[in-house]
Enzyme design. Structure first.
Site, PDB file in Angstrom:
ATOM      1  N   HIS A 121       0.810  -1.210   0.000  1.00 36.24           N
ATOM      2  CA  HIS A 121       0.000   0.000   0.000  1.00 36.24           C
ATOM      3  C   HIS A 121       0.853   1.276   0.000  1.00 36.24           C
ATOM      4  O   HIS A 121       1.910   1.338   0.601  1.00 36.24           O
ATOM      5  CB  HIS A 121      -0.931   0.010   1.225  1.00 36.24           C
ATOM      6  CG  HIS A 121      -0.196  -0.064   2.542  1.00 36.24           C
ATOM      7  ND1 HIS A 121       0.256   1.044   3.207  1.00 36.24           N
ATOM      8  CD2 HIS A 121       0.158  -1.131   3.300  1.00 36.24           C
ATOM      9  CE1 HIS A 121       0.854   0.682   4.327  1.00 36.24           C
ATOM     10  NE2 HIS A 121       0.810  -0.646   4.407  1.00 36.24           N
ATOM     11  N   ASP A 122       0.366   2.258  -0.743  1.00 34.42           N
ATOM     12  CA  ASP A 122       0.919   3.617  -0.760  1.00 34.42           C
ATOM     13  C   ASP A 122       2.317   3.712  -1.359  1.00 34.42           C
ATOM     14  O   ASP A 122       2.999   4.721  -1.178  1.00 34.42           O
ATOM     15  CB  ASP A 122       0.923   4.218   0.655  1.00 34.42           C
ATOM     16  CG  ASP A 122      -0.447   4.178   1.299  1.00 34.42           C
ATOM     17  OD1 ASP A 122      -1.370   4.817   0.755  1.00 34.42           O
ATOM     18  OD2 ASP A 122      -0.622   3.490   2.330  1.00 34.42           O
ATOM     19  N   GLY A 139       5.113  -1.002   2.698  1.00 28.75           N
ATOM     20  CA  GLY A 139       4.292   0.178   2.468  1.00 28.75           C
ATOM     21  C   GLY A 139       5.090   1.472   2.377  1.00 28.75           C
ATOM     22  O   GLY A 139       6.142   1.623   2.990  1.00 28.75           O
TER      23      GLY A 139
END
Length: 258
Positions: A121-122, A139
Site C-alpha cells: 500500500h501507498d 508500504g
C-alpha cells in the site's frame, strides 16, 4: 465489446476498452478501469478502485487492487493506478493505498514486475523499473525511474530508492539508496555505481564522470555528509544529474545507505 472469456466474471460497472482481452476464470470488480490494448490472463483477480492504462499485460494468478495488509485499514475507498506498457507476471500482488498514506498506490509505465513480487500500500513506483522474482516493497516505498531490484530482495517501509539505483539479489534495504548507486547485502550497503544502467539510460561519458566524482566526495572522502553536500553544491552545481543526487539526499528521512 471487450473480448471476455465465457468463464470470466466481469462486473457490469467495470469499464473495459473494447480492445481489452480477459482470459478464463478471471474476476474483475465494479470499480476497475482497463485501458486500450491491455490483456488480462487466466485466473487473475482485479478489484478495488483500480485504474490500468493502455497495453498492459497481466499474467495468470496475479492479484491487483486488493485491500492493503495494514491493520489500520477499515475499508476506506482508496485506489491503485498503473500506467501504460507494464508487465505484471505470475502471482504478483499489488495492493491499493490507505488513507494515512495518501490514499493511493501508483505504478508508472514501462515497468516489469516479475513473478511473486509484491508492491504494498501507498508505494510510488516510477517508470521503467524492474522488480525481480520474489522481491517485496513494504508500504510507503518510493522508487524513482529506472530502478532495478534483483530477485528475493526486500525494501523496508518508507524507504526511497533513487533513479537508476540497482539493488542486488537478496538485499535487505532499510535506508534510502541514493540515485545511481548499487547496493547489496543484509543490511544493504553501497558497493559502487550502476554505470551500466546509466549508459543504457543515455547518460553521456561526461555525466557519468560527474556522478563518479560526486559519489567519491560523498562516500569515499572523509567528509561528513553535510560537508560533502556543501562541496557538491559549490563544485558541481548546475548539472542536473548531480543536482538530483543532492536533492534526493537532502530530503532523506530514514537516513542514507553508506
Amino acid at each position: 465489446m471487450a473480448q471476455v472469456h465465457p468463464t470470466a466474471v466481469v462486473h457490469p460497472d467495470a469499464r473495459l476498452h473494447e480492445s481489452v482481452q480477459v482470459g478464463p476464470y478471471s474476476v474483475i470488480g465494479p470499480q476497475v478501469t482497463i485501458g486500450e490494448g491491455s490483456r488480462v490472463g487466466p485466473h487473475v483477480v482485479i478489484e478495488g478502485r483500480t485504474t490500468i492504462g493502455a497495453r498492459n499485460r497481466i499474467f495468470q494468478f496475479a492479484s491487483i487492487g486488493a485491500d492493503p495488509q495494514d491493520l489500520k485499514y477499515a475499508g476506506e475507498d482508496t485506489e491503485l493506478t498503473l500506467g501504460d506498457d507494464n508487465q505484471v507476471r505470475e502471482f504478483v500482488t499489488l495492493h491499493k493505498g490507505t488513507v494515512g498514506g495518501g490514499g493511493a498506490t501508483r505504478i508508472g509505465s514501462g515497468t516489469l514486475l516479475m513473478a511473486n513480487s509484491h508492491v504494498a500500500h501507498d508505494c510510488i513506483v516510477g517508470n521503467g523499473c524492474r522488480i525481480g522474482n520474489g522481491s517485496a516493497l513494504a508500504g510507503h516505498v518510493e522508487m524513482e525511474d529506472h530502478v532495478i531490484i534483483s530477485g528475493l530482495a526486500a525494501v523496508h517501509q518508507f524507504t526511497r530508492l533513487g533513479r537508476f539505483a540497482f539493488i542486488s539479489g537478496g538485499a535487505m534495504v532499510t535506508m534510502d539508496i541514493p540515485p545511481y548507486a548499487t547496493a547489496q547485502g543484509d543490511r544493504a550497503e553501497l558497493v559502487g555505481l550502476n554505470t551500466v544502467g546509466l549508459e543504457r539510460g543515455g547518460y553521456s561519458k561526461e555525466q557519468i564522470e560527474r556522478v563518479k566524482e560526486a559519489h567519491r566526495i560523498l562516500f569515499r572522502s572523509k567528509l561528513g555528509l553535510q560537508e560533502a553536500l556543501a562541496r557538491l553544491r559549490s563544485e558541481l552545481a548546475g548539472h542536473p544529474e548531480v543536482d538530483h543526487l543532492v536533492s534526493f539526499i537532502a530530503q532523506s528521512k530514514r537516513g542514507l545507505t553508506r
